[in-house]
Design a protein around this motif. Structure first.
Motif, PDB file in Angstrom:
ATOM      1  N   VAL A   1       0.853  -1.191   0.000  1.00 54.18           N
ATOM      2  CA  VAL A   1       0.000   0.000   0.000  1.00 54.18           C
ATOM      3  C   VAL A   1       0.888   1.240   0.000  1.00 54.18           C
ATOM      4  CG1 VAL A   1      -1.772   1.296   1.220  1.00 54.18           C
ATOM      5  CG2 VAL A   1      -1.812  -1.198   1.262  1.00 54.18           C
ATOM      6  N   ASP A   2       0.651   2.119  -0.956  1.00 53.41           N
ATOM      7  CA  ASP A   2       1.402   3.372  -1.013  1.00 53.41           C
ATOM      8  C   ASP A   2       0.518   4.493  -0.466  1.00 53.41           C
ATOM      9  OD1 ASP A   2       2.956   5.547  -1.485  1.00 53.41           O
ATOM     10  OD2 ASP A   2       3.140   5.270  -3.663  1.00 53.41           O
ATOM     11  N   LYS A   3       0.585   4.720   0.842  1.00 56.43           N
ATOM     12  CA  LYS A   3      -0.290   5.704   1.465  1.00 56.43           C
ATOM     13  C   LYS A   3       0.104   7.143   1.156  1.00 56.43           C
ATOM     14  CE  LYS A   3      -2.234   2.948   5.201  1.00 56.43           C
ATOM     15  NZ  LYS A   3      -2.562   2.883   6.649  1.00 56.43           N
ATOM     16  N   SER A   4       1.244   7.327   0.491  1.00 53.63           N
ATOM     17  CA  SER A   4       1.594   8.684   0.060  1.00 53.63           C
ATOM     18  C   SER A   4       0.608   9.162  -1.009  1.00 53.63           C
ATOM     19  CB  SER A   4       3.025   8.724  -0.482  1.00 53.63           C
ATOM     20  OG  SER A   4       3.124   8.049  -1.726  1.00 53.63           O
ATOM     21  N   LEU A   5      -0.079   8.214  -1.662  1.00 57.16           N
ATOM     22  CA  LEU A   5      -1.072   8.569  -2.680  1.00 57.16           C
ATOM     23  C   LEU A   5      -2.431   8.891  -2.060  1.00 57.16           C
ATOM     24  CD1 LEU A   5      -0.320   5.906  -5.466  1.00 57.16           C
ATOM     25  CD2 LEU A   5       0.679   8.180  -5.157  1.00 57.16           C
ATOM     26  N   TRP A   6      -2.578   8.653  -0.775  1.00 55.95           N
ATOM     27  CA  TRP A   6      -3.853   8.912  -0.115  1.00 55.95           C
ATOM     28  C   TRP A   6      -3.949  10.385   0.289  1.00 55.95           C
ATOM     29  CZ3 TRP A   6      -5.474   4.365   3.600  1.00 55.95           C
ATOM     30  CH2 TRP A   6      -5.392   3.156   2.910  1.00 55.95           C
ATOM     31  N   HIS A   7      -5.181  10.870   0.337  1.00 57.75           N
ATOM     32  CA  HIS A   7      -5.396  12.279   0.647  1.00 57.75           C
ATOM     33  C   HIS A   7      -6.610  12.393   1.573  1.00 57.75           C
ATOM     34  CE1 HIS A   7      -4.979  16.568   0.075  1.00 57.75           C
ATOM     35  NE2 HIS A   7      -6.203  16.696  -0.423  1.00 57.75           N
ATOM     36  N   ALA A   8      -6.365  12.776   2.832  1.00 63.31           N
ATOM     37  CA  ALA A   8      -7.437  12.828   3.835  1.00 63.31           C
ATOM     38  C   ALA A   8      -7.681  14.253   4.300  1.00 63.31           C
ATOM     39  CB  ALA A   8      -7.076  11.936   5.024  1.00 63.31           C
ATOM     40  N   ASP A   9      -7.571  15.186   3.388  1.00 60.10           N
ATOM     41  CA  ASP A   9      -7.682  16.600   3.760  1.00 60.10           C
ATOM     42  C   ASP A   9      -8.889  17.248   3.072  1.00 60.10           C
ATOM     43  OD1 ASP A   9      -6.736  18.729   5.258  1.00 60.10           O
ATOM     44  OD2 ASP A   9      -5.590  19.557   3.589  1.00 60.10           O
ATOM     45  N   ILE A  10     -10.003  16.508   2.993  1.00 59.35           N
ATOM     46  CA  ILE A  10     -11.217  17.018   2.357  1.00 59.35           C
ATOM     47  C   ILE A  10     -12.169  17.513   3.443  1.00 59.35           C
ATOM     48  CG2 ILE A  10     -13.103  16.488   0.766  1.00 59.35           C
ATOM     49  CD1 ILE A  10     -10.305  16.153  -0.447  1.00 59.35           C
ATOM     50  N   HIS A  11     -12.527  18.790   3.391  1.00 60.81           N
ATOM     51  CA  HIS A  11     -13.325  19.393   4.461  1.00 60.81           C
ATOM     52  C   HIS A  11     -14.706  19.880   4.011  1.00 60.81           C
ATOM     53  CE1 HIS A  11      -9.782  19.474   7.100  1.00 60.81           C
ATOM     54  NE2 HIS A  11      -9.100  19.911   6.060  1.00 60.81           N
ATOM     55  N   SER A  12     -14.907  20.125   2.738  1.00 62.27           N
ATOM     56  CA  SER A  12     -16.157  20.749   2.293  1.00 62.27           C
ATOM     57  C   SER A  12     -17.319  19.782   2.237  1.00 62.27           C
ATOM     58  CB  SER A  12     -15.963  21.391   0.913  1.00 62.27           C
ATOM     59  OG  SER A  12     -15.730  20.396  -0.082  1.00 62.27           O
ATOM     60  N   THR A  13     -17.053  18.466   2.282  1.00 63.69           N
ATOM     61  CA  THR A  13     -18.135  17.488   2.173  1.00 63.69           C
ATOM     62  C   THR A  13     -18.670  17.045   3.528  1.00 63.69           C
ATOM     63  OG1 THR A  13     -16.570  15.626   2.126  1.00 63.69           O
ATOM     64  CG2 THR A  13     -17.193  16.603   0.009  1.00 63.69           C
ATOM     65  N   LEU A  14     -18.106  17.578   4.604  1.00 61.42           N
ATOM     66  CA  LEU A  14     -18.609  17.235   5.934  1.00 61.42           C
ATOM     67  C   LEU A  14     -20.027  17.781   6.100  1.00 61.42           C
ATOM     68  CD1 LEU A  14     -15.460  18.200   8.055  1.00 61.42           C
ATOM     69  CD2 LEU A  14     -16.083  15.950   7.182  1.00 61.42           C
ATOM     70  N   PRO A  15     -20.851  17.124   6.935  1.00 61.89           N
ATOM     71  CA  PRO A  15     -22.203  17.658   7.167  1.00 61.89           C
ATOM     72  C   PRO A  15     -22.173  19.120   7.604  1.00 61.89           C
ATOM     73  CG  PRO A  15     -21.988  15.466   8.118  1.00 61.89           C
ATOM     74  CD  PRO A  15     -20.616  15.872   7.660  1.00 61.89           C
ATOM     75  N   TYR A  16     -21.103  19.481   8.341  1.00 65.46           N
ATOM     76  CA  TYR A  16     -20.884  20.874   8.738  1.00 65.46           C
ATOM     77  C   TYR A  16     -19.559  21.304   8.111  1.00 65.46           C
ATOM     78  CZ  TYR A  16     -21.014  25.001  11.744  1.00 65.46           C
ATOM     79  OH  TYR A  16     -21.086  26.297  12.213  1.00 65.46           O
ATOM     80  N   PRO A  17     -19.590  21.839   6.862  1.00 63.18           N
ATOM     81  CA  PRO A  17     -18.354  22.093   6.093  1.00 63.18           C
ATOM     82  C   PRO A  17     -17.363  22.981   6.826  1.00 63.18           C
ATOM     83  CG  PRO A  17     -20.296  22.351   4.702  1.00 63.18           C
ATOM     84  CD  PRO A  17     -20.799  22.236   6.118  1.00 63.18           C
ATOM     85  N   LEU A  18     -16.076  22.609   6.711  1.00 66.96           N
ATOM     86  CA  LEU A  18     -15.007  23.386   7.329  1.00 66.96           C
ATOM     87  C   LEU A  18     -14.125  24.064   6.279  1.00 66.96           C
ATOM     88  CD1 LEU A  18     -13.954  20.854  10.131  1.00 66.96           C
ATOM     89  CD2 LEU A  18     -15.459  22.844  10.339  1.00 66.96           C
TER      90      LEU A  18
END
Length: 369
Positions: free
Chosen positions: A235-252
């Motif tokens: 698994v190459d987790k450098s390709l993963w991106h967990a910095d998405i904030h606008s799709t939260l029920p309460y967007p950040l």
């Protein structure tokens, strides 16, 4: 040692059988019982429900609870016995997931009950306040999509301890025994990754919301990792991106900010040939980011995601894992009704999702790799 609600139940039952309360007498209310026995309203409510289920008492809306005449089966004959009232707390309503689920919970059933719907926006404090309000309203059971998988509210713990009818939907909570109904997210994510592997993709970016501390997202991540392990691929987790904030029920963050973030991630990793978006709205952001980079879906980068709402001529039919919202709703109501009727066994149901191949993925040729 007996549960508190059973102690209250036994006390009232004894008062009925020894004649302290006669047929037709009004017995103390939930509030009065909670004060007398120094227990919560949930506990006294559960005790009264058990007495009603066994035919000792019946309820009349607006009047109270009365001792039933078992010889005439009064509880069944009374036209005023109320239908159960259930509370439903979900994080949000969304075209990609949620609308069909709520429809199924409120309409796709032969049972007779009422539902009060509340939206928590994924905010723990708001969620707890809504639970308290529903308990004060006197609901007979509750369906909750909890905001977090680890930091559960004290209200949920109270319901569990007092064996109050409660079903968690779409996710569960770690370290606490409570009935839950959800998609088999691990199996579904594994299916999605295997599909990308089968059509030649190896450099797969995984895009996820920043609040990945829910069992839904955690199980999807576990499924992805398991798929790699089965193929003996690192698994190459450098390709993963967990910095998405606008799709939260309460967007950040704004959608534009997230699109820019995804663009930078793609530019940093030009080897990416496919994106697995763990939510549909993230897939939309990824598609926009790819297009703004003058690339094409799926010619340059394929996209697969969870769920996809009804399509129109202006939208791509995304390849996606389709959750069975109707079955989720039907199973949840069944579990809640079973608990309401006295079946207090803890059960965990996981419903399989279906892979739908759309227009956003393509097989890589040898040259394309």
């Amino acid at each position: 040692m007996e549960a508190l609600y059973q102690q209250v139940y036994q006390s009232i039952k004894a008062d009925i059988t020894n004649g302290k309360f006669q047929v037709g007498d009004r017995i103390p209310s939930e509030k009065e019982l909670s004060e007398k026995f120094q227990v919560s309203r949930i506990t006294s409510k559960k005790a009264l429900e058990l007495l009603m289920n066994e035919g000792y008492v019946y309820r009349q809306r607006g009047r109270g609870t009365f001792v039933a005449d078992s010889s005439t089966n009064q509880i069944k004959q009374s036209p005023d016995v109320k239908k159960p009232l259930f509370g439903l707390i979900i994080t949000s309503l969304d075209g990609s997931f949620g609308n069909d689920l709520v429809t199924s919970l409120t309409e796709d059933t032969d049972e007779e009950f009422f539902v009060i719907l509340k939206i928590s926006l994924g905010l723990p404090d708001k969620e707890e306040q809504m639970m308290q309000e529903l308990i004060e309203l006197g609901v007979d059971g509750m369906i909750v999509a909890p905001a977090h998988s680890e930091h559960y509210s004290s209200e949920i713990l109270k319901m569990v301890v007092n064996k109050f009818p409660l079903v968690l939907i779409d996710r569960s909570i770690k370290g606490i025994g409570v009935t839950s109904v959800s998609t088999d997210n691990q199996e579904a994510a594994q299916t999605g990754v295997n599909y990308l592997f089968d059509i030649g993709h190896q450099h797969i970016a995984v895009l996820m919301p920043s609040n990945f501390e829910t069992t839904t997202i955690e199980d999807r991540i576990a499924g992805i990792v398991h798929a790699y392990a089965e193929k003996n691929v690192m698994v190459d987790k450098s390709l993963w991106h967990a910095d998405i904030h606008s799709t939260l029920p309460y967007p950040l963050a704004s959608k534009e900010e997230d699109i820019e973030s995804i663009k930078k991630h793609i530019q940093k990793h030009p080897e990416i040939t496919a994106i697995f978006a763990l939510e549909y709205n993230i897939a939309l952001l990824a598609k926009k980011a790819i297009e703004e980079l003058d690339l094409k879906v799926p010619d340059d980068i394929s996209i697969i995601c969870f769920d996809s709402p009804p399509f129109n001529d202006l939208e791509l039919n995304f390849s996606h894992l389709k959750q069975d919202e109707k079955e989720l709703g039907k199973k949840t109501i069944k579990r809640l009704m079973d608990m309401y009727k006295g079946d207090l066994q803890i059960k965990k149901d996981e419903i399989s999702a279906t892979l739908v191949k759309g227009e956003t993925t393509r097989a890589l040729t040898q040259e394309g790799q």
